[in-house]
Scaffold this motif. Structure first.
Motif, PDB file in Angstrom:
ATOM      1  N   LEU A 167     135.737  13.799  35.736  1.00  0.00           N
ATOM      2  CA  LEU A 167     135.387  14.885  36.650  1.00  0.00           C
ATOM      3  C   LEU A 167     136.543  15.187  37.599  1.00  0.00           C
ATOM      4  CD1 LEU A 167     133.226  16.806  37.903  1.00  0.00           C
ATOM      5  CD2 LEU A 167     132.585  14.872  39.390  1.00  0.00           C
ATOM      6  N   PRO A 168     137.170  16.359  37.478  1.00  0.00           N
ATOM      7  CA  PRO A 168     138.212  16.741  38.449  1.00  0.00           C
ATOM      8  C   PRO A 168     137.591  17.030  39.815  1.00  0.00           C
ATOM      9  CG  PRO A 168     138.395  18.012  36.406  1.00  0.00           C
ATOM     10  CD  PRO A 168     137.066  17.319  36.377  1.00  0.00           C
ATOM     11  N   ILE A 169     138.212  16.505  40.864  1.00  0.00           N
ATOM     12  CA  ILE A 169     137.805  16.770  42.236  1.00  0.00           C
ATOM     13  C   ILE A 169     138.777  17.790  42.815  1.00  0.00           C
ATOM     14  CG2 ILE A 169     137.346  15.796  44.504  1.00  0.00           C
ATOM     15  CD1 ILE A 169     135.482  14.797  42.297  1.00  0.00           C
ATOM     16  N   LYS A 170     138.253  18.930  43.233  1.00  0.00           N
ATOM     17  CA  LYS A 170     139.117  20.021  43.691  1.00  0.00           C
ATOM     18  C   LYS A 170     139.217  20.054  45.215  1.00  0.00           C
ATOM     19  CE  LYS A 170     138.206  22.914  39.639  1.00  0.00           C
ATOM     20  NZ  LYS A 170     139.558  22.704  39.081  1.00  0.00           N
ATOM     21  N   ASN A 171     140.372  20.510  45.702  1.00  0.00           N
ATOM     22  CA  ASN A 171     140.542  20.692  47.144  1.00  0.00           C
ATOM     23  C   ASN A 171     140.039  22.075  47.541  1.00  0.00           C
ATOM     24  OD1 ASN A 171     142.557  22.556  46.441  1.00  0.00           O
ATOM     25  ND2 ASN A 171     144.212  21.076  46.730  1.00  0.00           N
ATOM     26  N   ARG A 172     140.211  22.431  48.787  1.00  0.00           N
ATOM     27  CA  ARG A 172     139.669  23.697  49.276  1.00  0.00           C
ATOM     28  C   ARG A 172     140.367  24.909  48.679  1.00  0.00           C
ATOM     29  NH1 ARG A 172     141.733  23.963  55.586  1.00  0.00           N
ATOM     30  NH2 ARG A 172     143.940  23.538  55.206  1.00  0.00           N
ATOM     31  N   TYR A 173     141.502  24.689  48.043  1.00  0.00           N
ATOM     32  CA  TYR A 173     142.221  25.785  47.409  1.00  0.00           C
ATOM     33  C   TYR A 173     141.867  25.920  45.926  1.00  0.00           C
ATOM     34  CZ  TYR A 173     144.998  25.087  51.625  1.00  0.00           C
ATOM     35  OH  TYR A 173     145.400  24.929  52.934  1.00  0.00           O
ATOM     36  N   GLY A 174     140.936  25.088  45.473  1.00  0.00           N
ATOM     37  CA  GLY A 174     140.522  25.147  44.077  1.00  0.00           C
ATOM     38  C   GLY A 174     141.432  24.403  43.128  1.00  0.00           C
ATOM     39  N   GLU A 175     142.350  23.594  43.694  1.00  0.00           N
ATOM     40  CA  GLU A 175     143.276  22.829  42.868  1.00  0.00           C
ATOM     41  C   GLU A 175     142.759  21.396  42.700  1.00  0.00           C
ATOM     42  OE1 GLU A 175     146.488  23.143  45.538  1.00  0.00           O
ATOM     43  OE2 GLU A 175     147.276  25.012  44.704  1.00  0.00           O
ATOM     44  N   ASN A 176     143.050  20.818  41.545  1.00  0.00           N
ATOM     45  CA  ASN A 176     142.646  19.432  41.314  1.00  0.00           C
ATOM     46  C   ASN A 176     143.433  18.502  42.230  1.00  0.00           C
ATOM     47  OD1 ASN A 176     141.042  20.430  39.301  1.00  0.00           O
ATOM     48  ND2 ASN A 176     142.216  19.555  37.611  1.00  0.00           N
ATOM     49  N   GLN A 177     142.712  17.681  43.002  1.00  0.00           N
ATOM     50  CA  GLN A 177     143.395  16.697  43.831  1.00  0.00           C
ATOM     51  C   GLN A 177     143.147  15.272  43.349  1.00  0.00           C
ATOM     52  OE1 GLN A 177     141.846  17.106  47.810  1.00  0.00           O
ATOM     53  NE2 GLN A 177     139.964  15.958  47.356  1.00  0.00           N
ATOM     54  N   ASP A 178     142.187  15.111  42.445  1.00  0.00           N
ATOM     55  CA  ASP A 178     141.876  13.790  41.909  1.00  0.00           C
ATOM     56  C   ASP A 178     141.028  13.973  40.657  1.00  0.00           C
ATOM     57  OD1 ASP A 178     141.790  11.067  41.678  1.00  0.00           O
ATOM     58  OD2 ASP A 178     140.368  10.726  43.311  1.00  0.00           O
ATOM     59  N   VAL A 179     140.968  12.942  39.843  1.00  0.00           N
ATOM     60  CA  VAL A 179     140.060  12.912  38.700  1.00  0.00           C
ATOM     61  C   VAL A 179     139.359  11.565  38.722  1.00  0.00           C
ATOM     62  CG1 VAL A 179     139.829  12.968  36.198  1.00  0.00           C
ATOM     63  CG2 VAL A 179     141.497  14.451  37.311  1.00  0.00           C
ATOM     64  N   ILE A 180     138.031  11.587  38.632  1.00  0.00           N
ATOM     65  CA  ILE A 180     137.252  10.352  38.633  1.00  0.00           C
ATOM     66  C   ILE A 180     136.426  10.264  37.359  1.00  0.00           C
ATOM     67  CG2 ILE A 180     137.098  10.359  41.157  1.00  0.00           C
ATOM     68  CD1 ILE A 180     134.143  11.249  40.842  1.00  0.00           C
ATOM     69  N   ILE A 181     135.944   9.068  37.073  1.00  0.00           N
ATOM     70  CA  ILE A 181     134.902   8.891  36.059  1.00  0.00           C
ATOM     71  C   ILE A 181     133.582   8.940  36.808  1.00  0.00           C
ATOM     72  CG2 ILE A 181     133.915   7.375  34.310  1.00  0.00           C
ATOM     73  CD1 ILE A 181     136.690   6.170  33.909  1.00  0.00           C
ATOM     74  N   SER A 182     132.839   9.991  36.626  1.00  0.00           N
ATOM     75  CA  SER A 182     131.616  10.224  37.383  1.00  0.00           C
ATOM     76  C   SER A 182     130.524   9.233  36.973  1.00  0.00           C
ATOM     77  CB  SER A 182     131.130  11.651  37.157  1.00  0.00           C
ATOM     78  OG  SER A 182     129.802  11.810  37.610  1.00  0.00           O
ATOM     79  N   MET A 183     130.085   8.408  37.924  1.00  0.00           N
ATOM     80  CA  MET A 183     128.993   7.484  37.648  1.00  0.00           C
ATOM     81  C   MET A 183     127.686   8.227  37.381  1.00  0.00           C
ATOM     82  SD  MET A 183     130.021   4.365  37.531  1.00  0.00           S
ATOM     83  CE  MET A 183     131.484   5.050  36.723  1.00  0.00           C
ATOM     84  N   ALA A 184     127.533   9.387  37.996  1.00  0.00           N
ATOM     85  CA  ALA A 184     126.331  10.188  37.738  1.00  0.00           C
ATOM     86  C   ALA A 184     126.262  10.570  36.268  1.00  0.00           C
ATOM     87  CB  ALA A 184     126.337  11.435  38.627  1.00  0.00           C
ATOM     88  N   SER A 185     127.401  10.988  35.705  1.00  0.00           N
ATOM     89  CA  SER A 185     127.440  11.351  34.289  1.00  0.00           C
ATOM     90  C   SER A 185     127.265  10.130  33.397  1.00  0.00           C
ATOM     91  CB  SER A 185     128.769  12.049  33.962  1.00  0.00           C
ATOM     92  OG  SER A 185     128.870  12.307  32.575  1.00  0.00           O
TER      93      SER A 185
END
Length: 212
Positions: A167-185
């Motif tokens: 799951l890419p985590i986006k900043n306020r500008y819509g850019e990817n700032q991190d990628v995680i393995i989503s535990m929810a998924s």
């Protein structure tokens, strides 16, 4: 082998209003399902974690289900894709000896970026102790974790589970700032495996494994 032993009354169940410290990924699970059954395996120590502390905690986990199979899961940051990166990338396991080779592969995140996933099979107590030390020797919430199953793993299922959970985590500008393995998924699609998500370690005063 019954997988539910790690969800037995031997380990305390926590709720979303529990007073224990929780990483954001576990909090997100309660946001998805407030009734989700999350168990906590913990171990307290004084000062910095020592080798005896890692051994004692590994023994506690091992004795809960000595016939269990584990996989250690890690992932890289988002990287610019290139043939050179694909050929030269490796996870830094300096100081951690695993007799089983880490299996590494890349997953596209965008048109020109990738993330590497890595898994190591954990089949012995010695390897489990090394995995525990790896999980709890860095930052408090490394986002590395264990997968546990009562029998051998189907690698293709694990690969699909992890890839779909990126799951890419986006900043306020819509850019990817991190990628995680989503535990929810992961928890939504995990079927009969258990996820053991760590929190704490080093000078935190506790090892905490959240079992879902």
């Amino acid at each position: 082998m019954n997988n539910d032993i790690l969800l037995s009354t031997k380990f305390k169940s926590i709720g979303e209003d529990a007073t224990v410290s929780m990483p954001s990924q576990i909090k997100a699970l309660f946001g998805m399902n407030p009734q989700i059954d999350v168990r906590l395996i913990d171990y307290d120590y004084i000062g910095d974690a020592k080798d005896d502390d890692y051994t004692s905690f590994a023994e506690k986990l091992y004795k809960a289900n000595p016939n269990a199979h584990y996989i250690l899961v890690t992932h890289s940051n988002e990287l610019k894709d290139s043939l050179l990166v694909r050929k030269t990338f490796h996870f830094d396991l300096t100081g951690f000896y695993f007799s089983e080779e880490i299996q590494t592969w890349s997953v596209p995140i965008s048109n020109n970026t990738i993330v590497f996933l890595g898994v190591i099979e954990i089949e012995t107590f010695h390897l489990l102790k090394t995995a525990i030390r790896f999980l709890f020797s860095g930052i408090y919430d490394s986002q590395n974790f264990l997968i546990q199953h009562g029998s051998t793993f189907a690698k293709s299922e694990i690969v699909n589970l992890l890839e779909r959970a990126l799951l890419p985590i986006k900043n306020r500008y819509g850019e990817n700032q991190d990628v995680i393995i989503s535990m929810a998924s992961v928890c939504q699609h995990k079927k009969d495996i258990m996820v053991l998500y760590p929190y704490g370690g080093t000078d935190f005063g506790s090892f905490m494994l959240f079992v879902v």
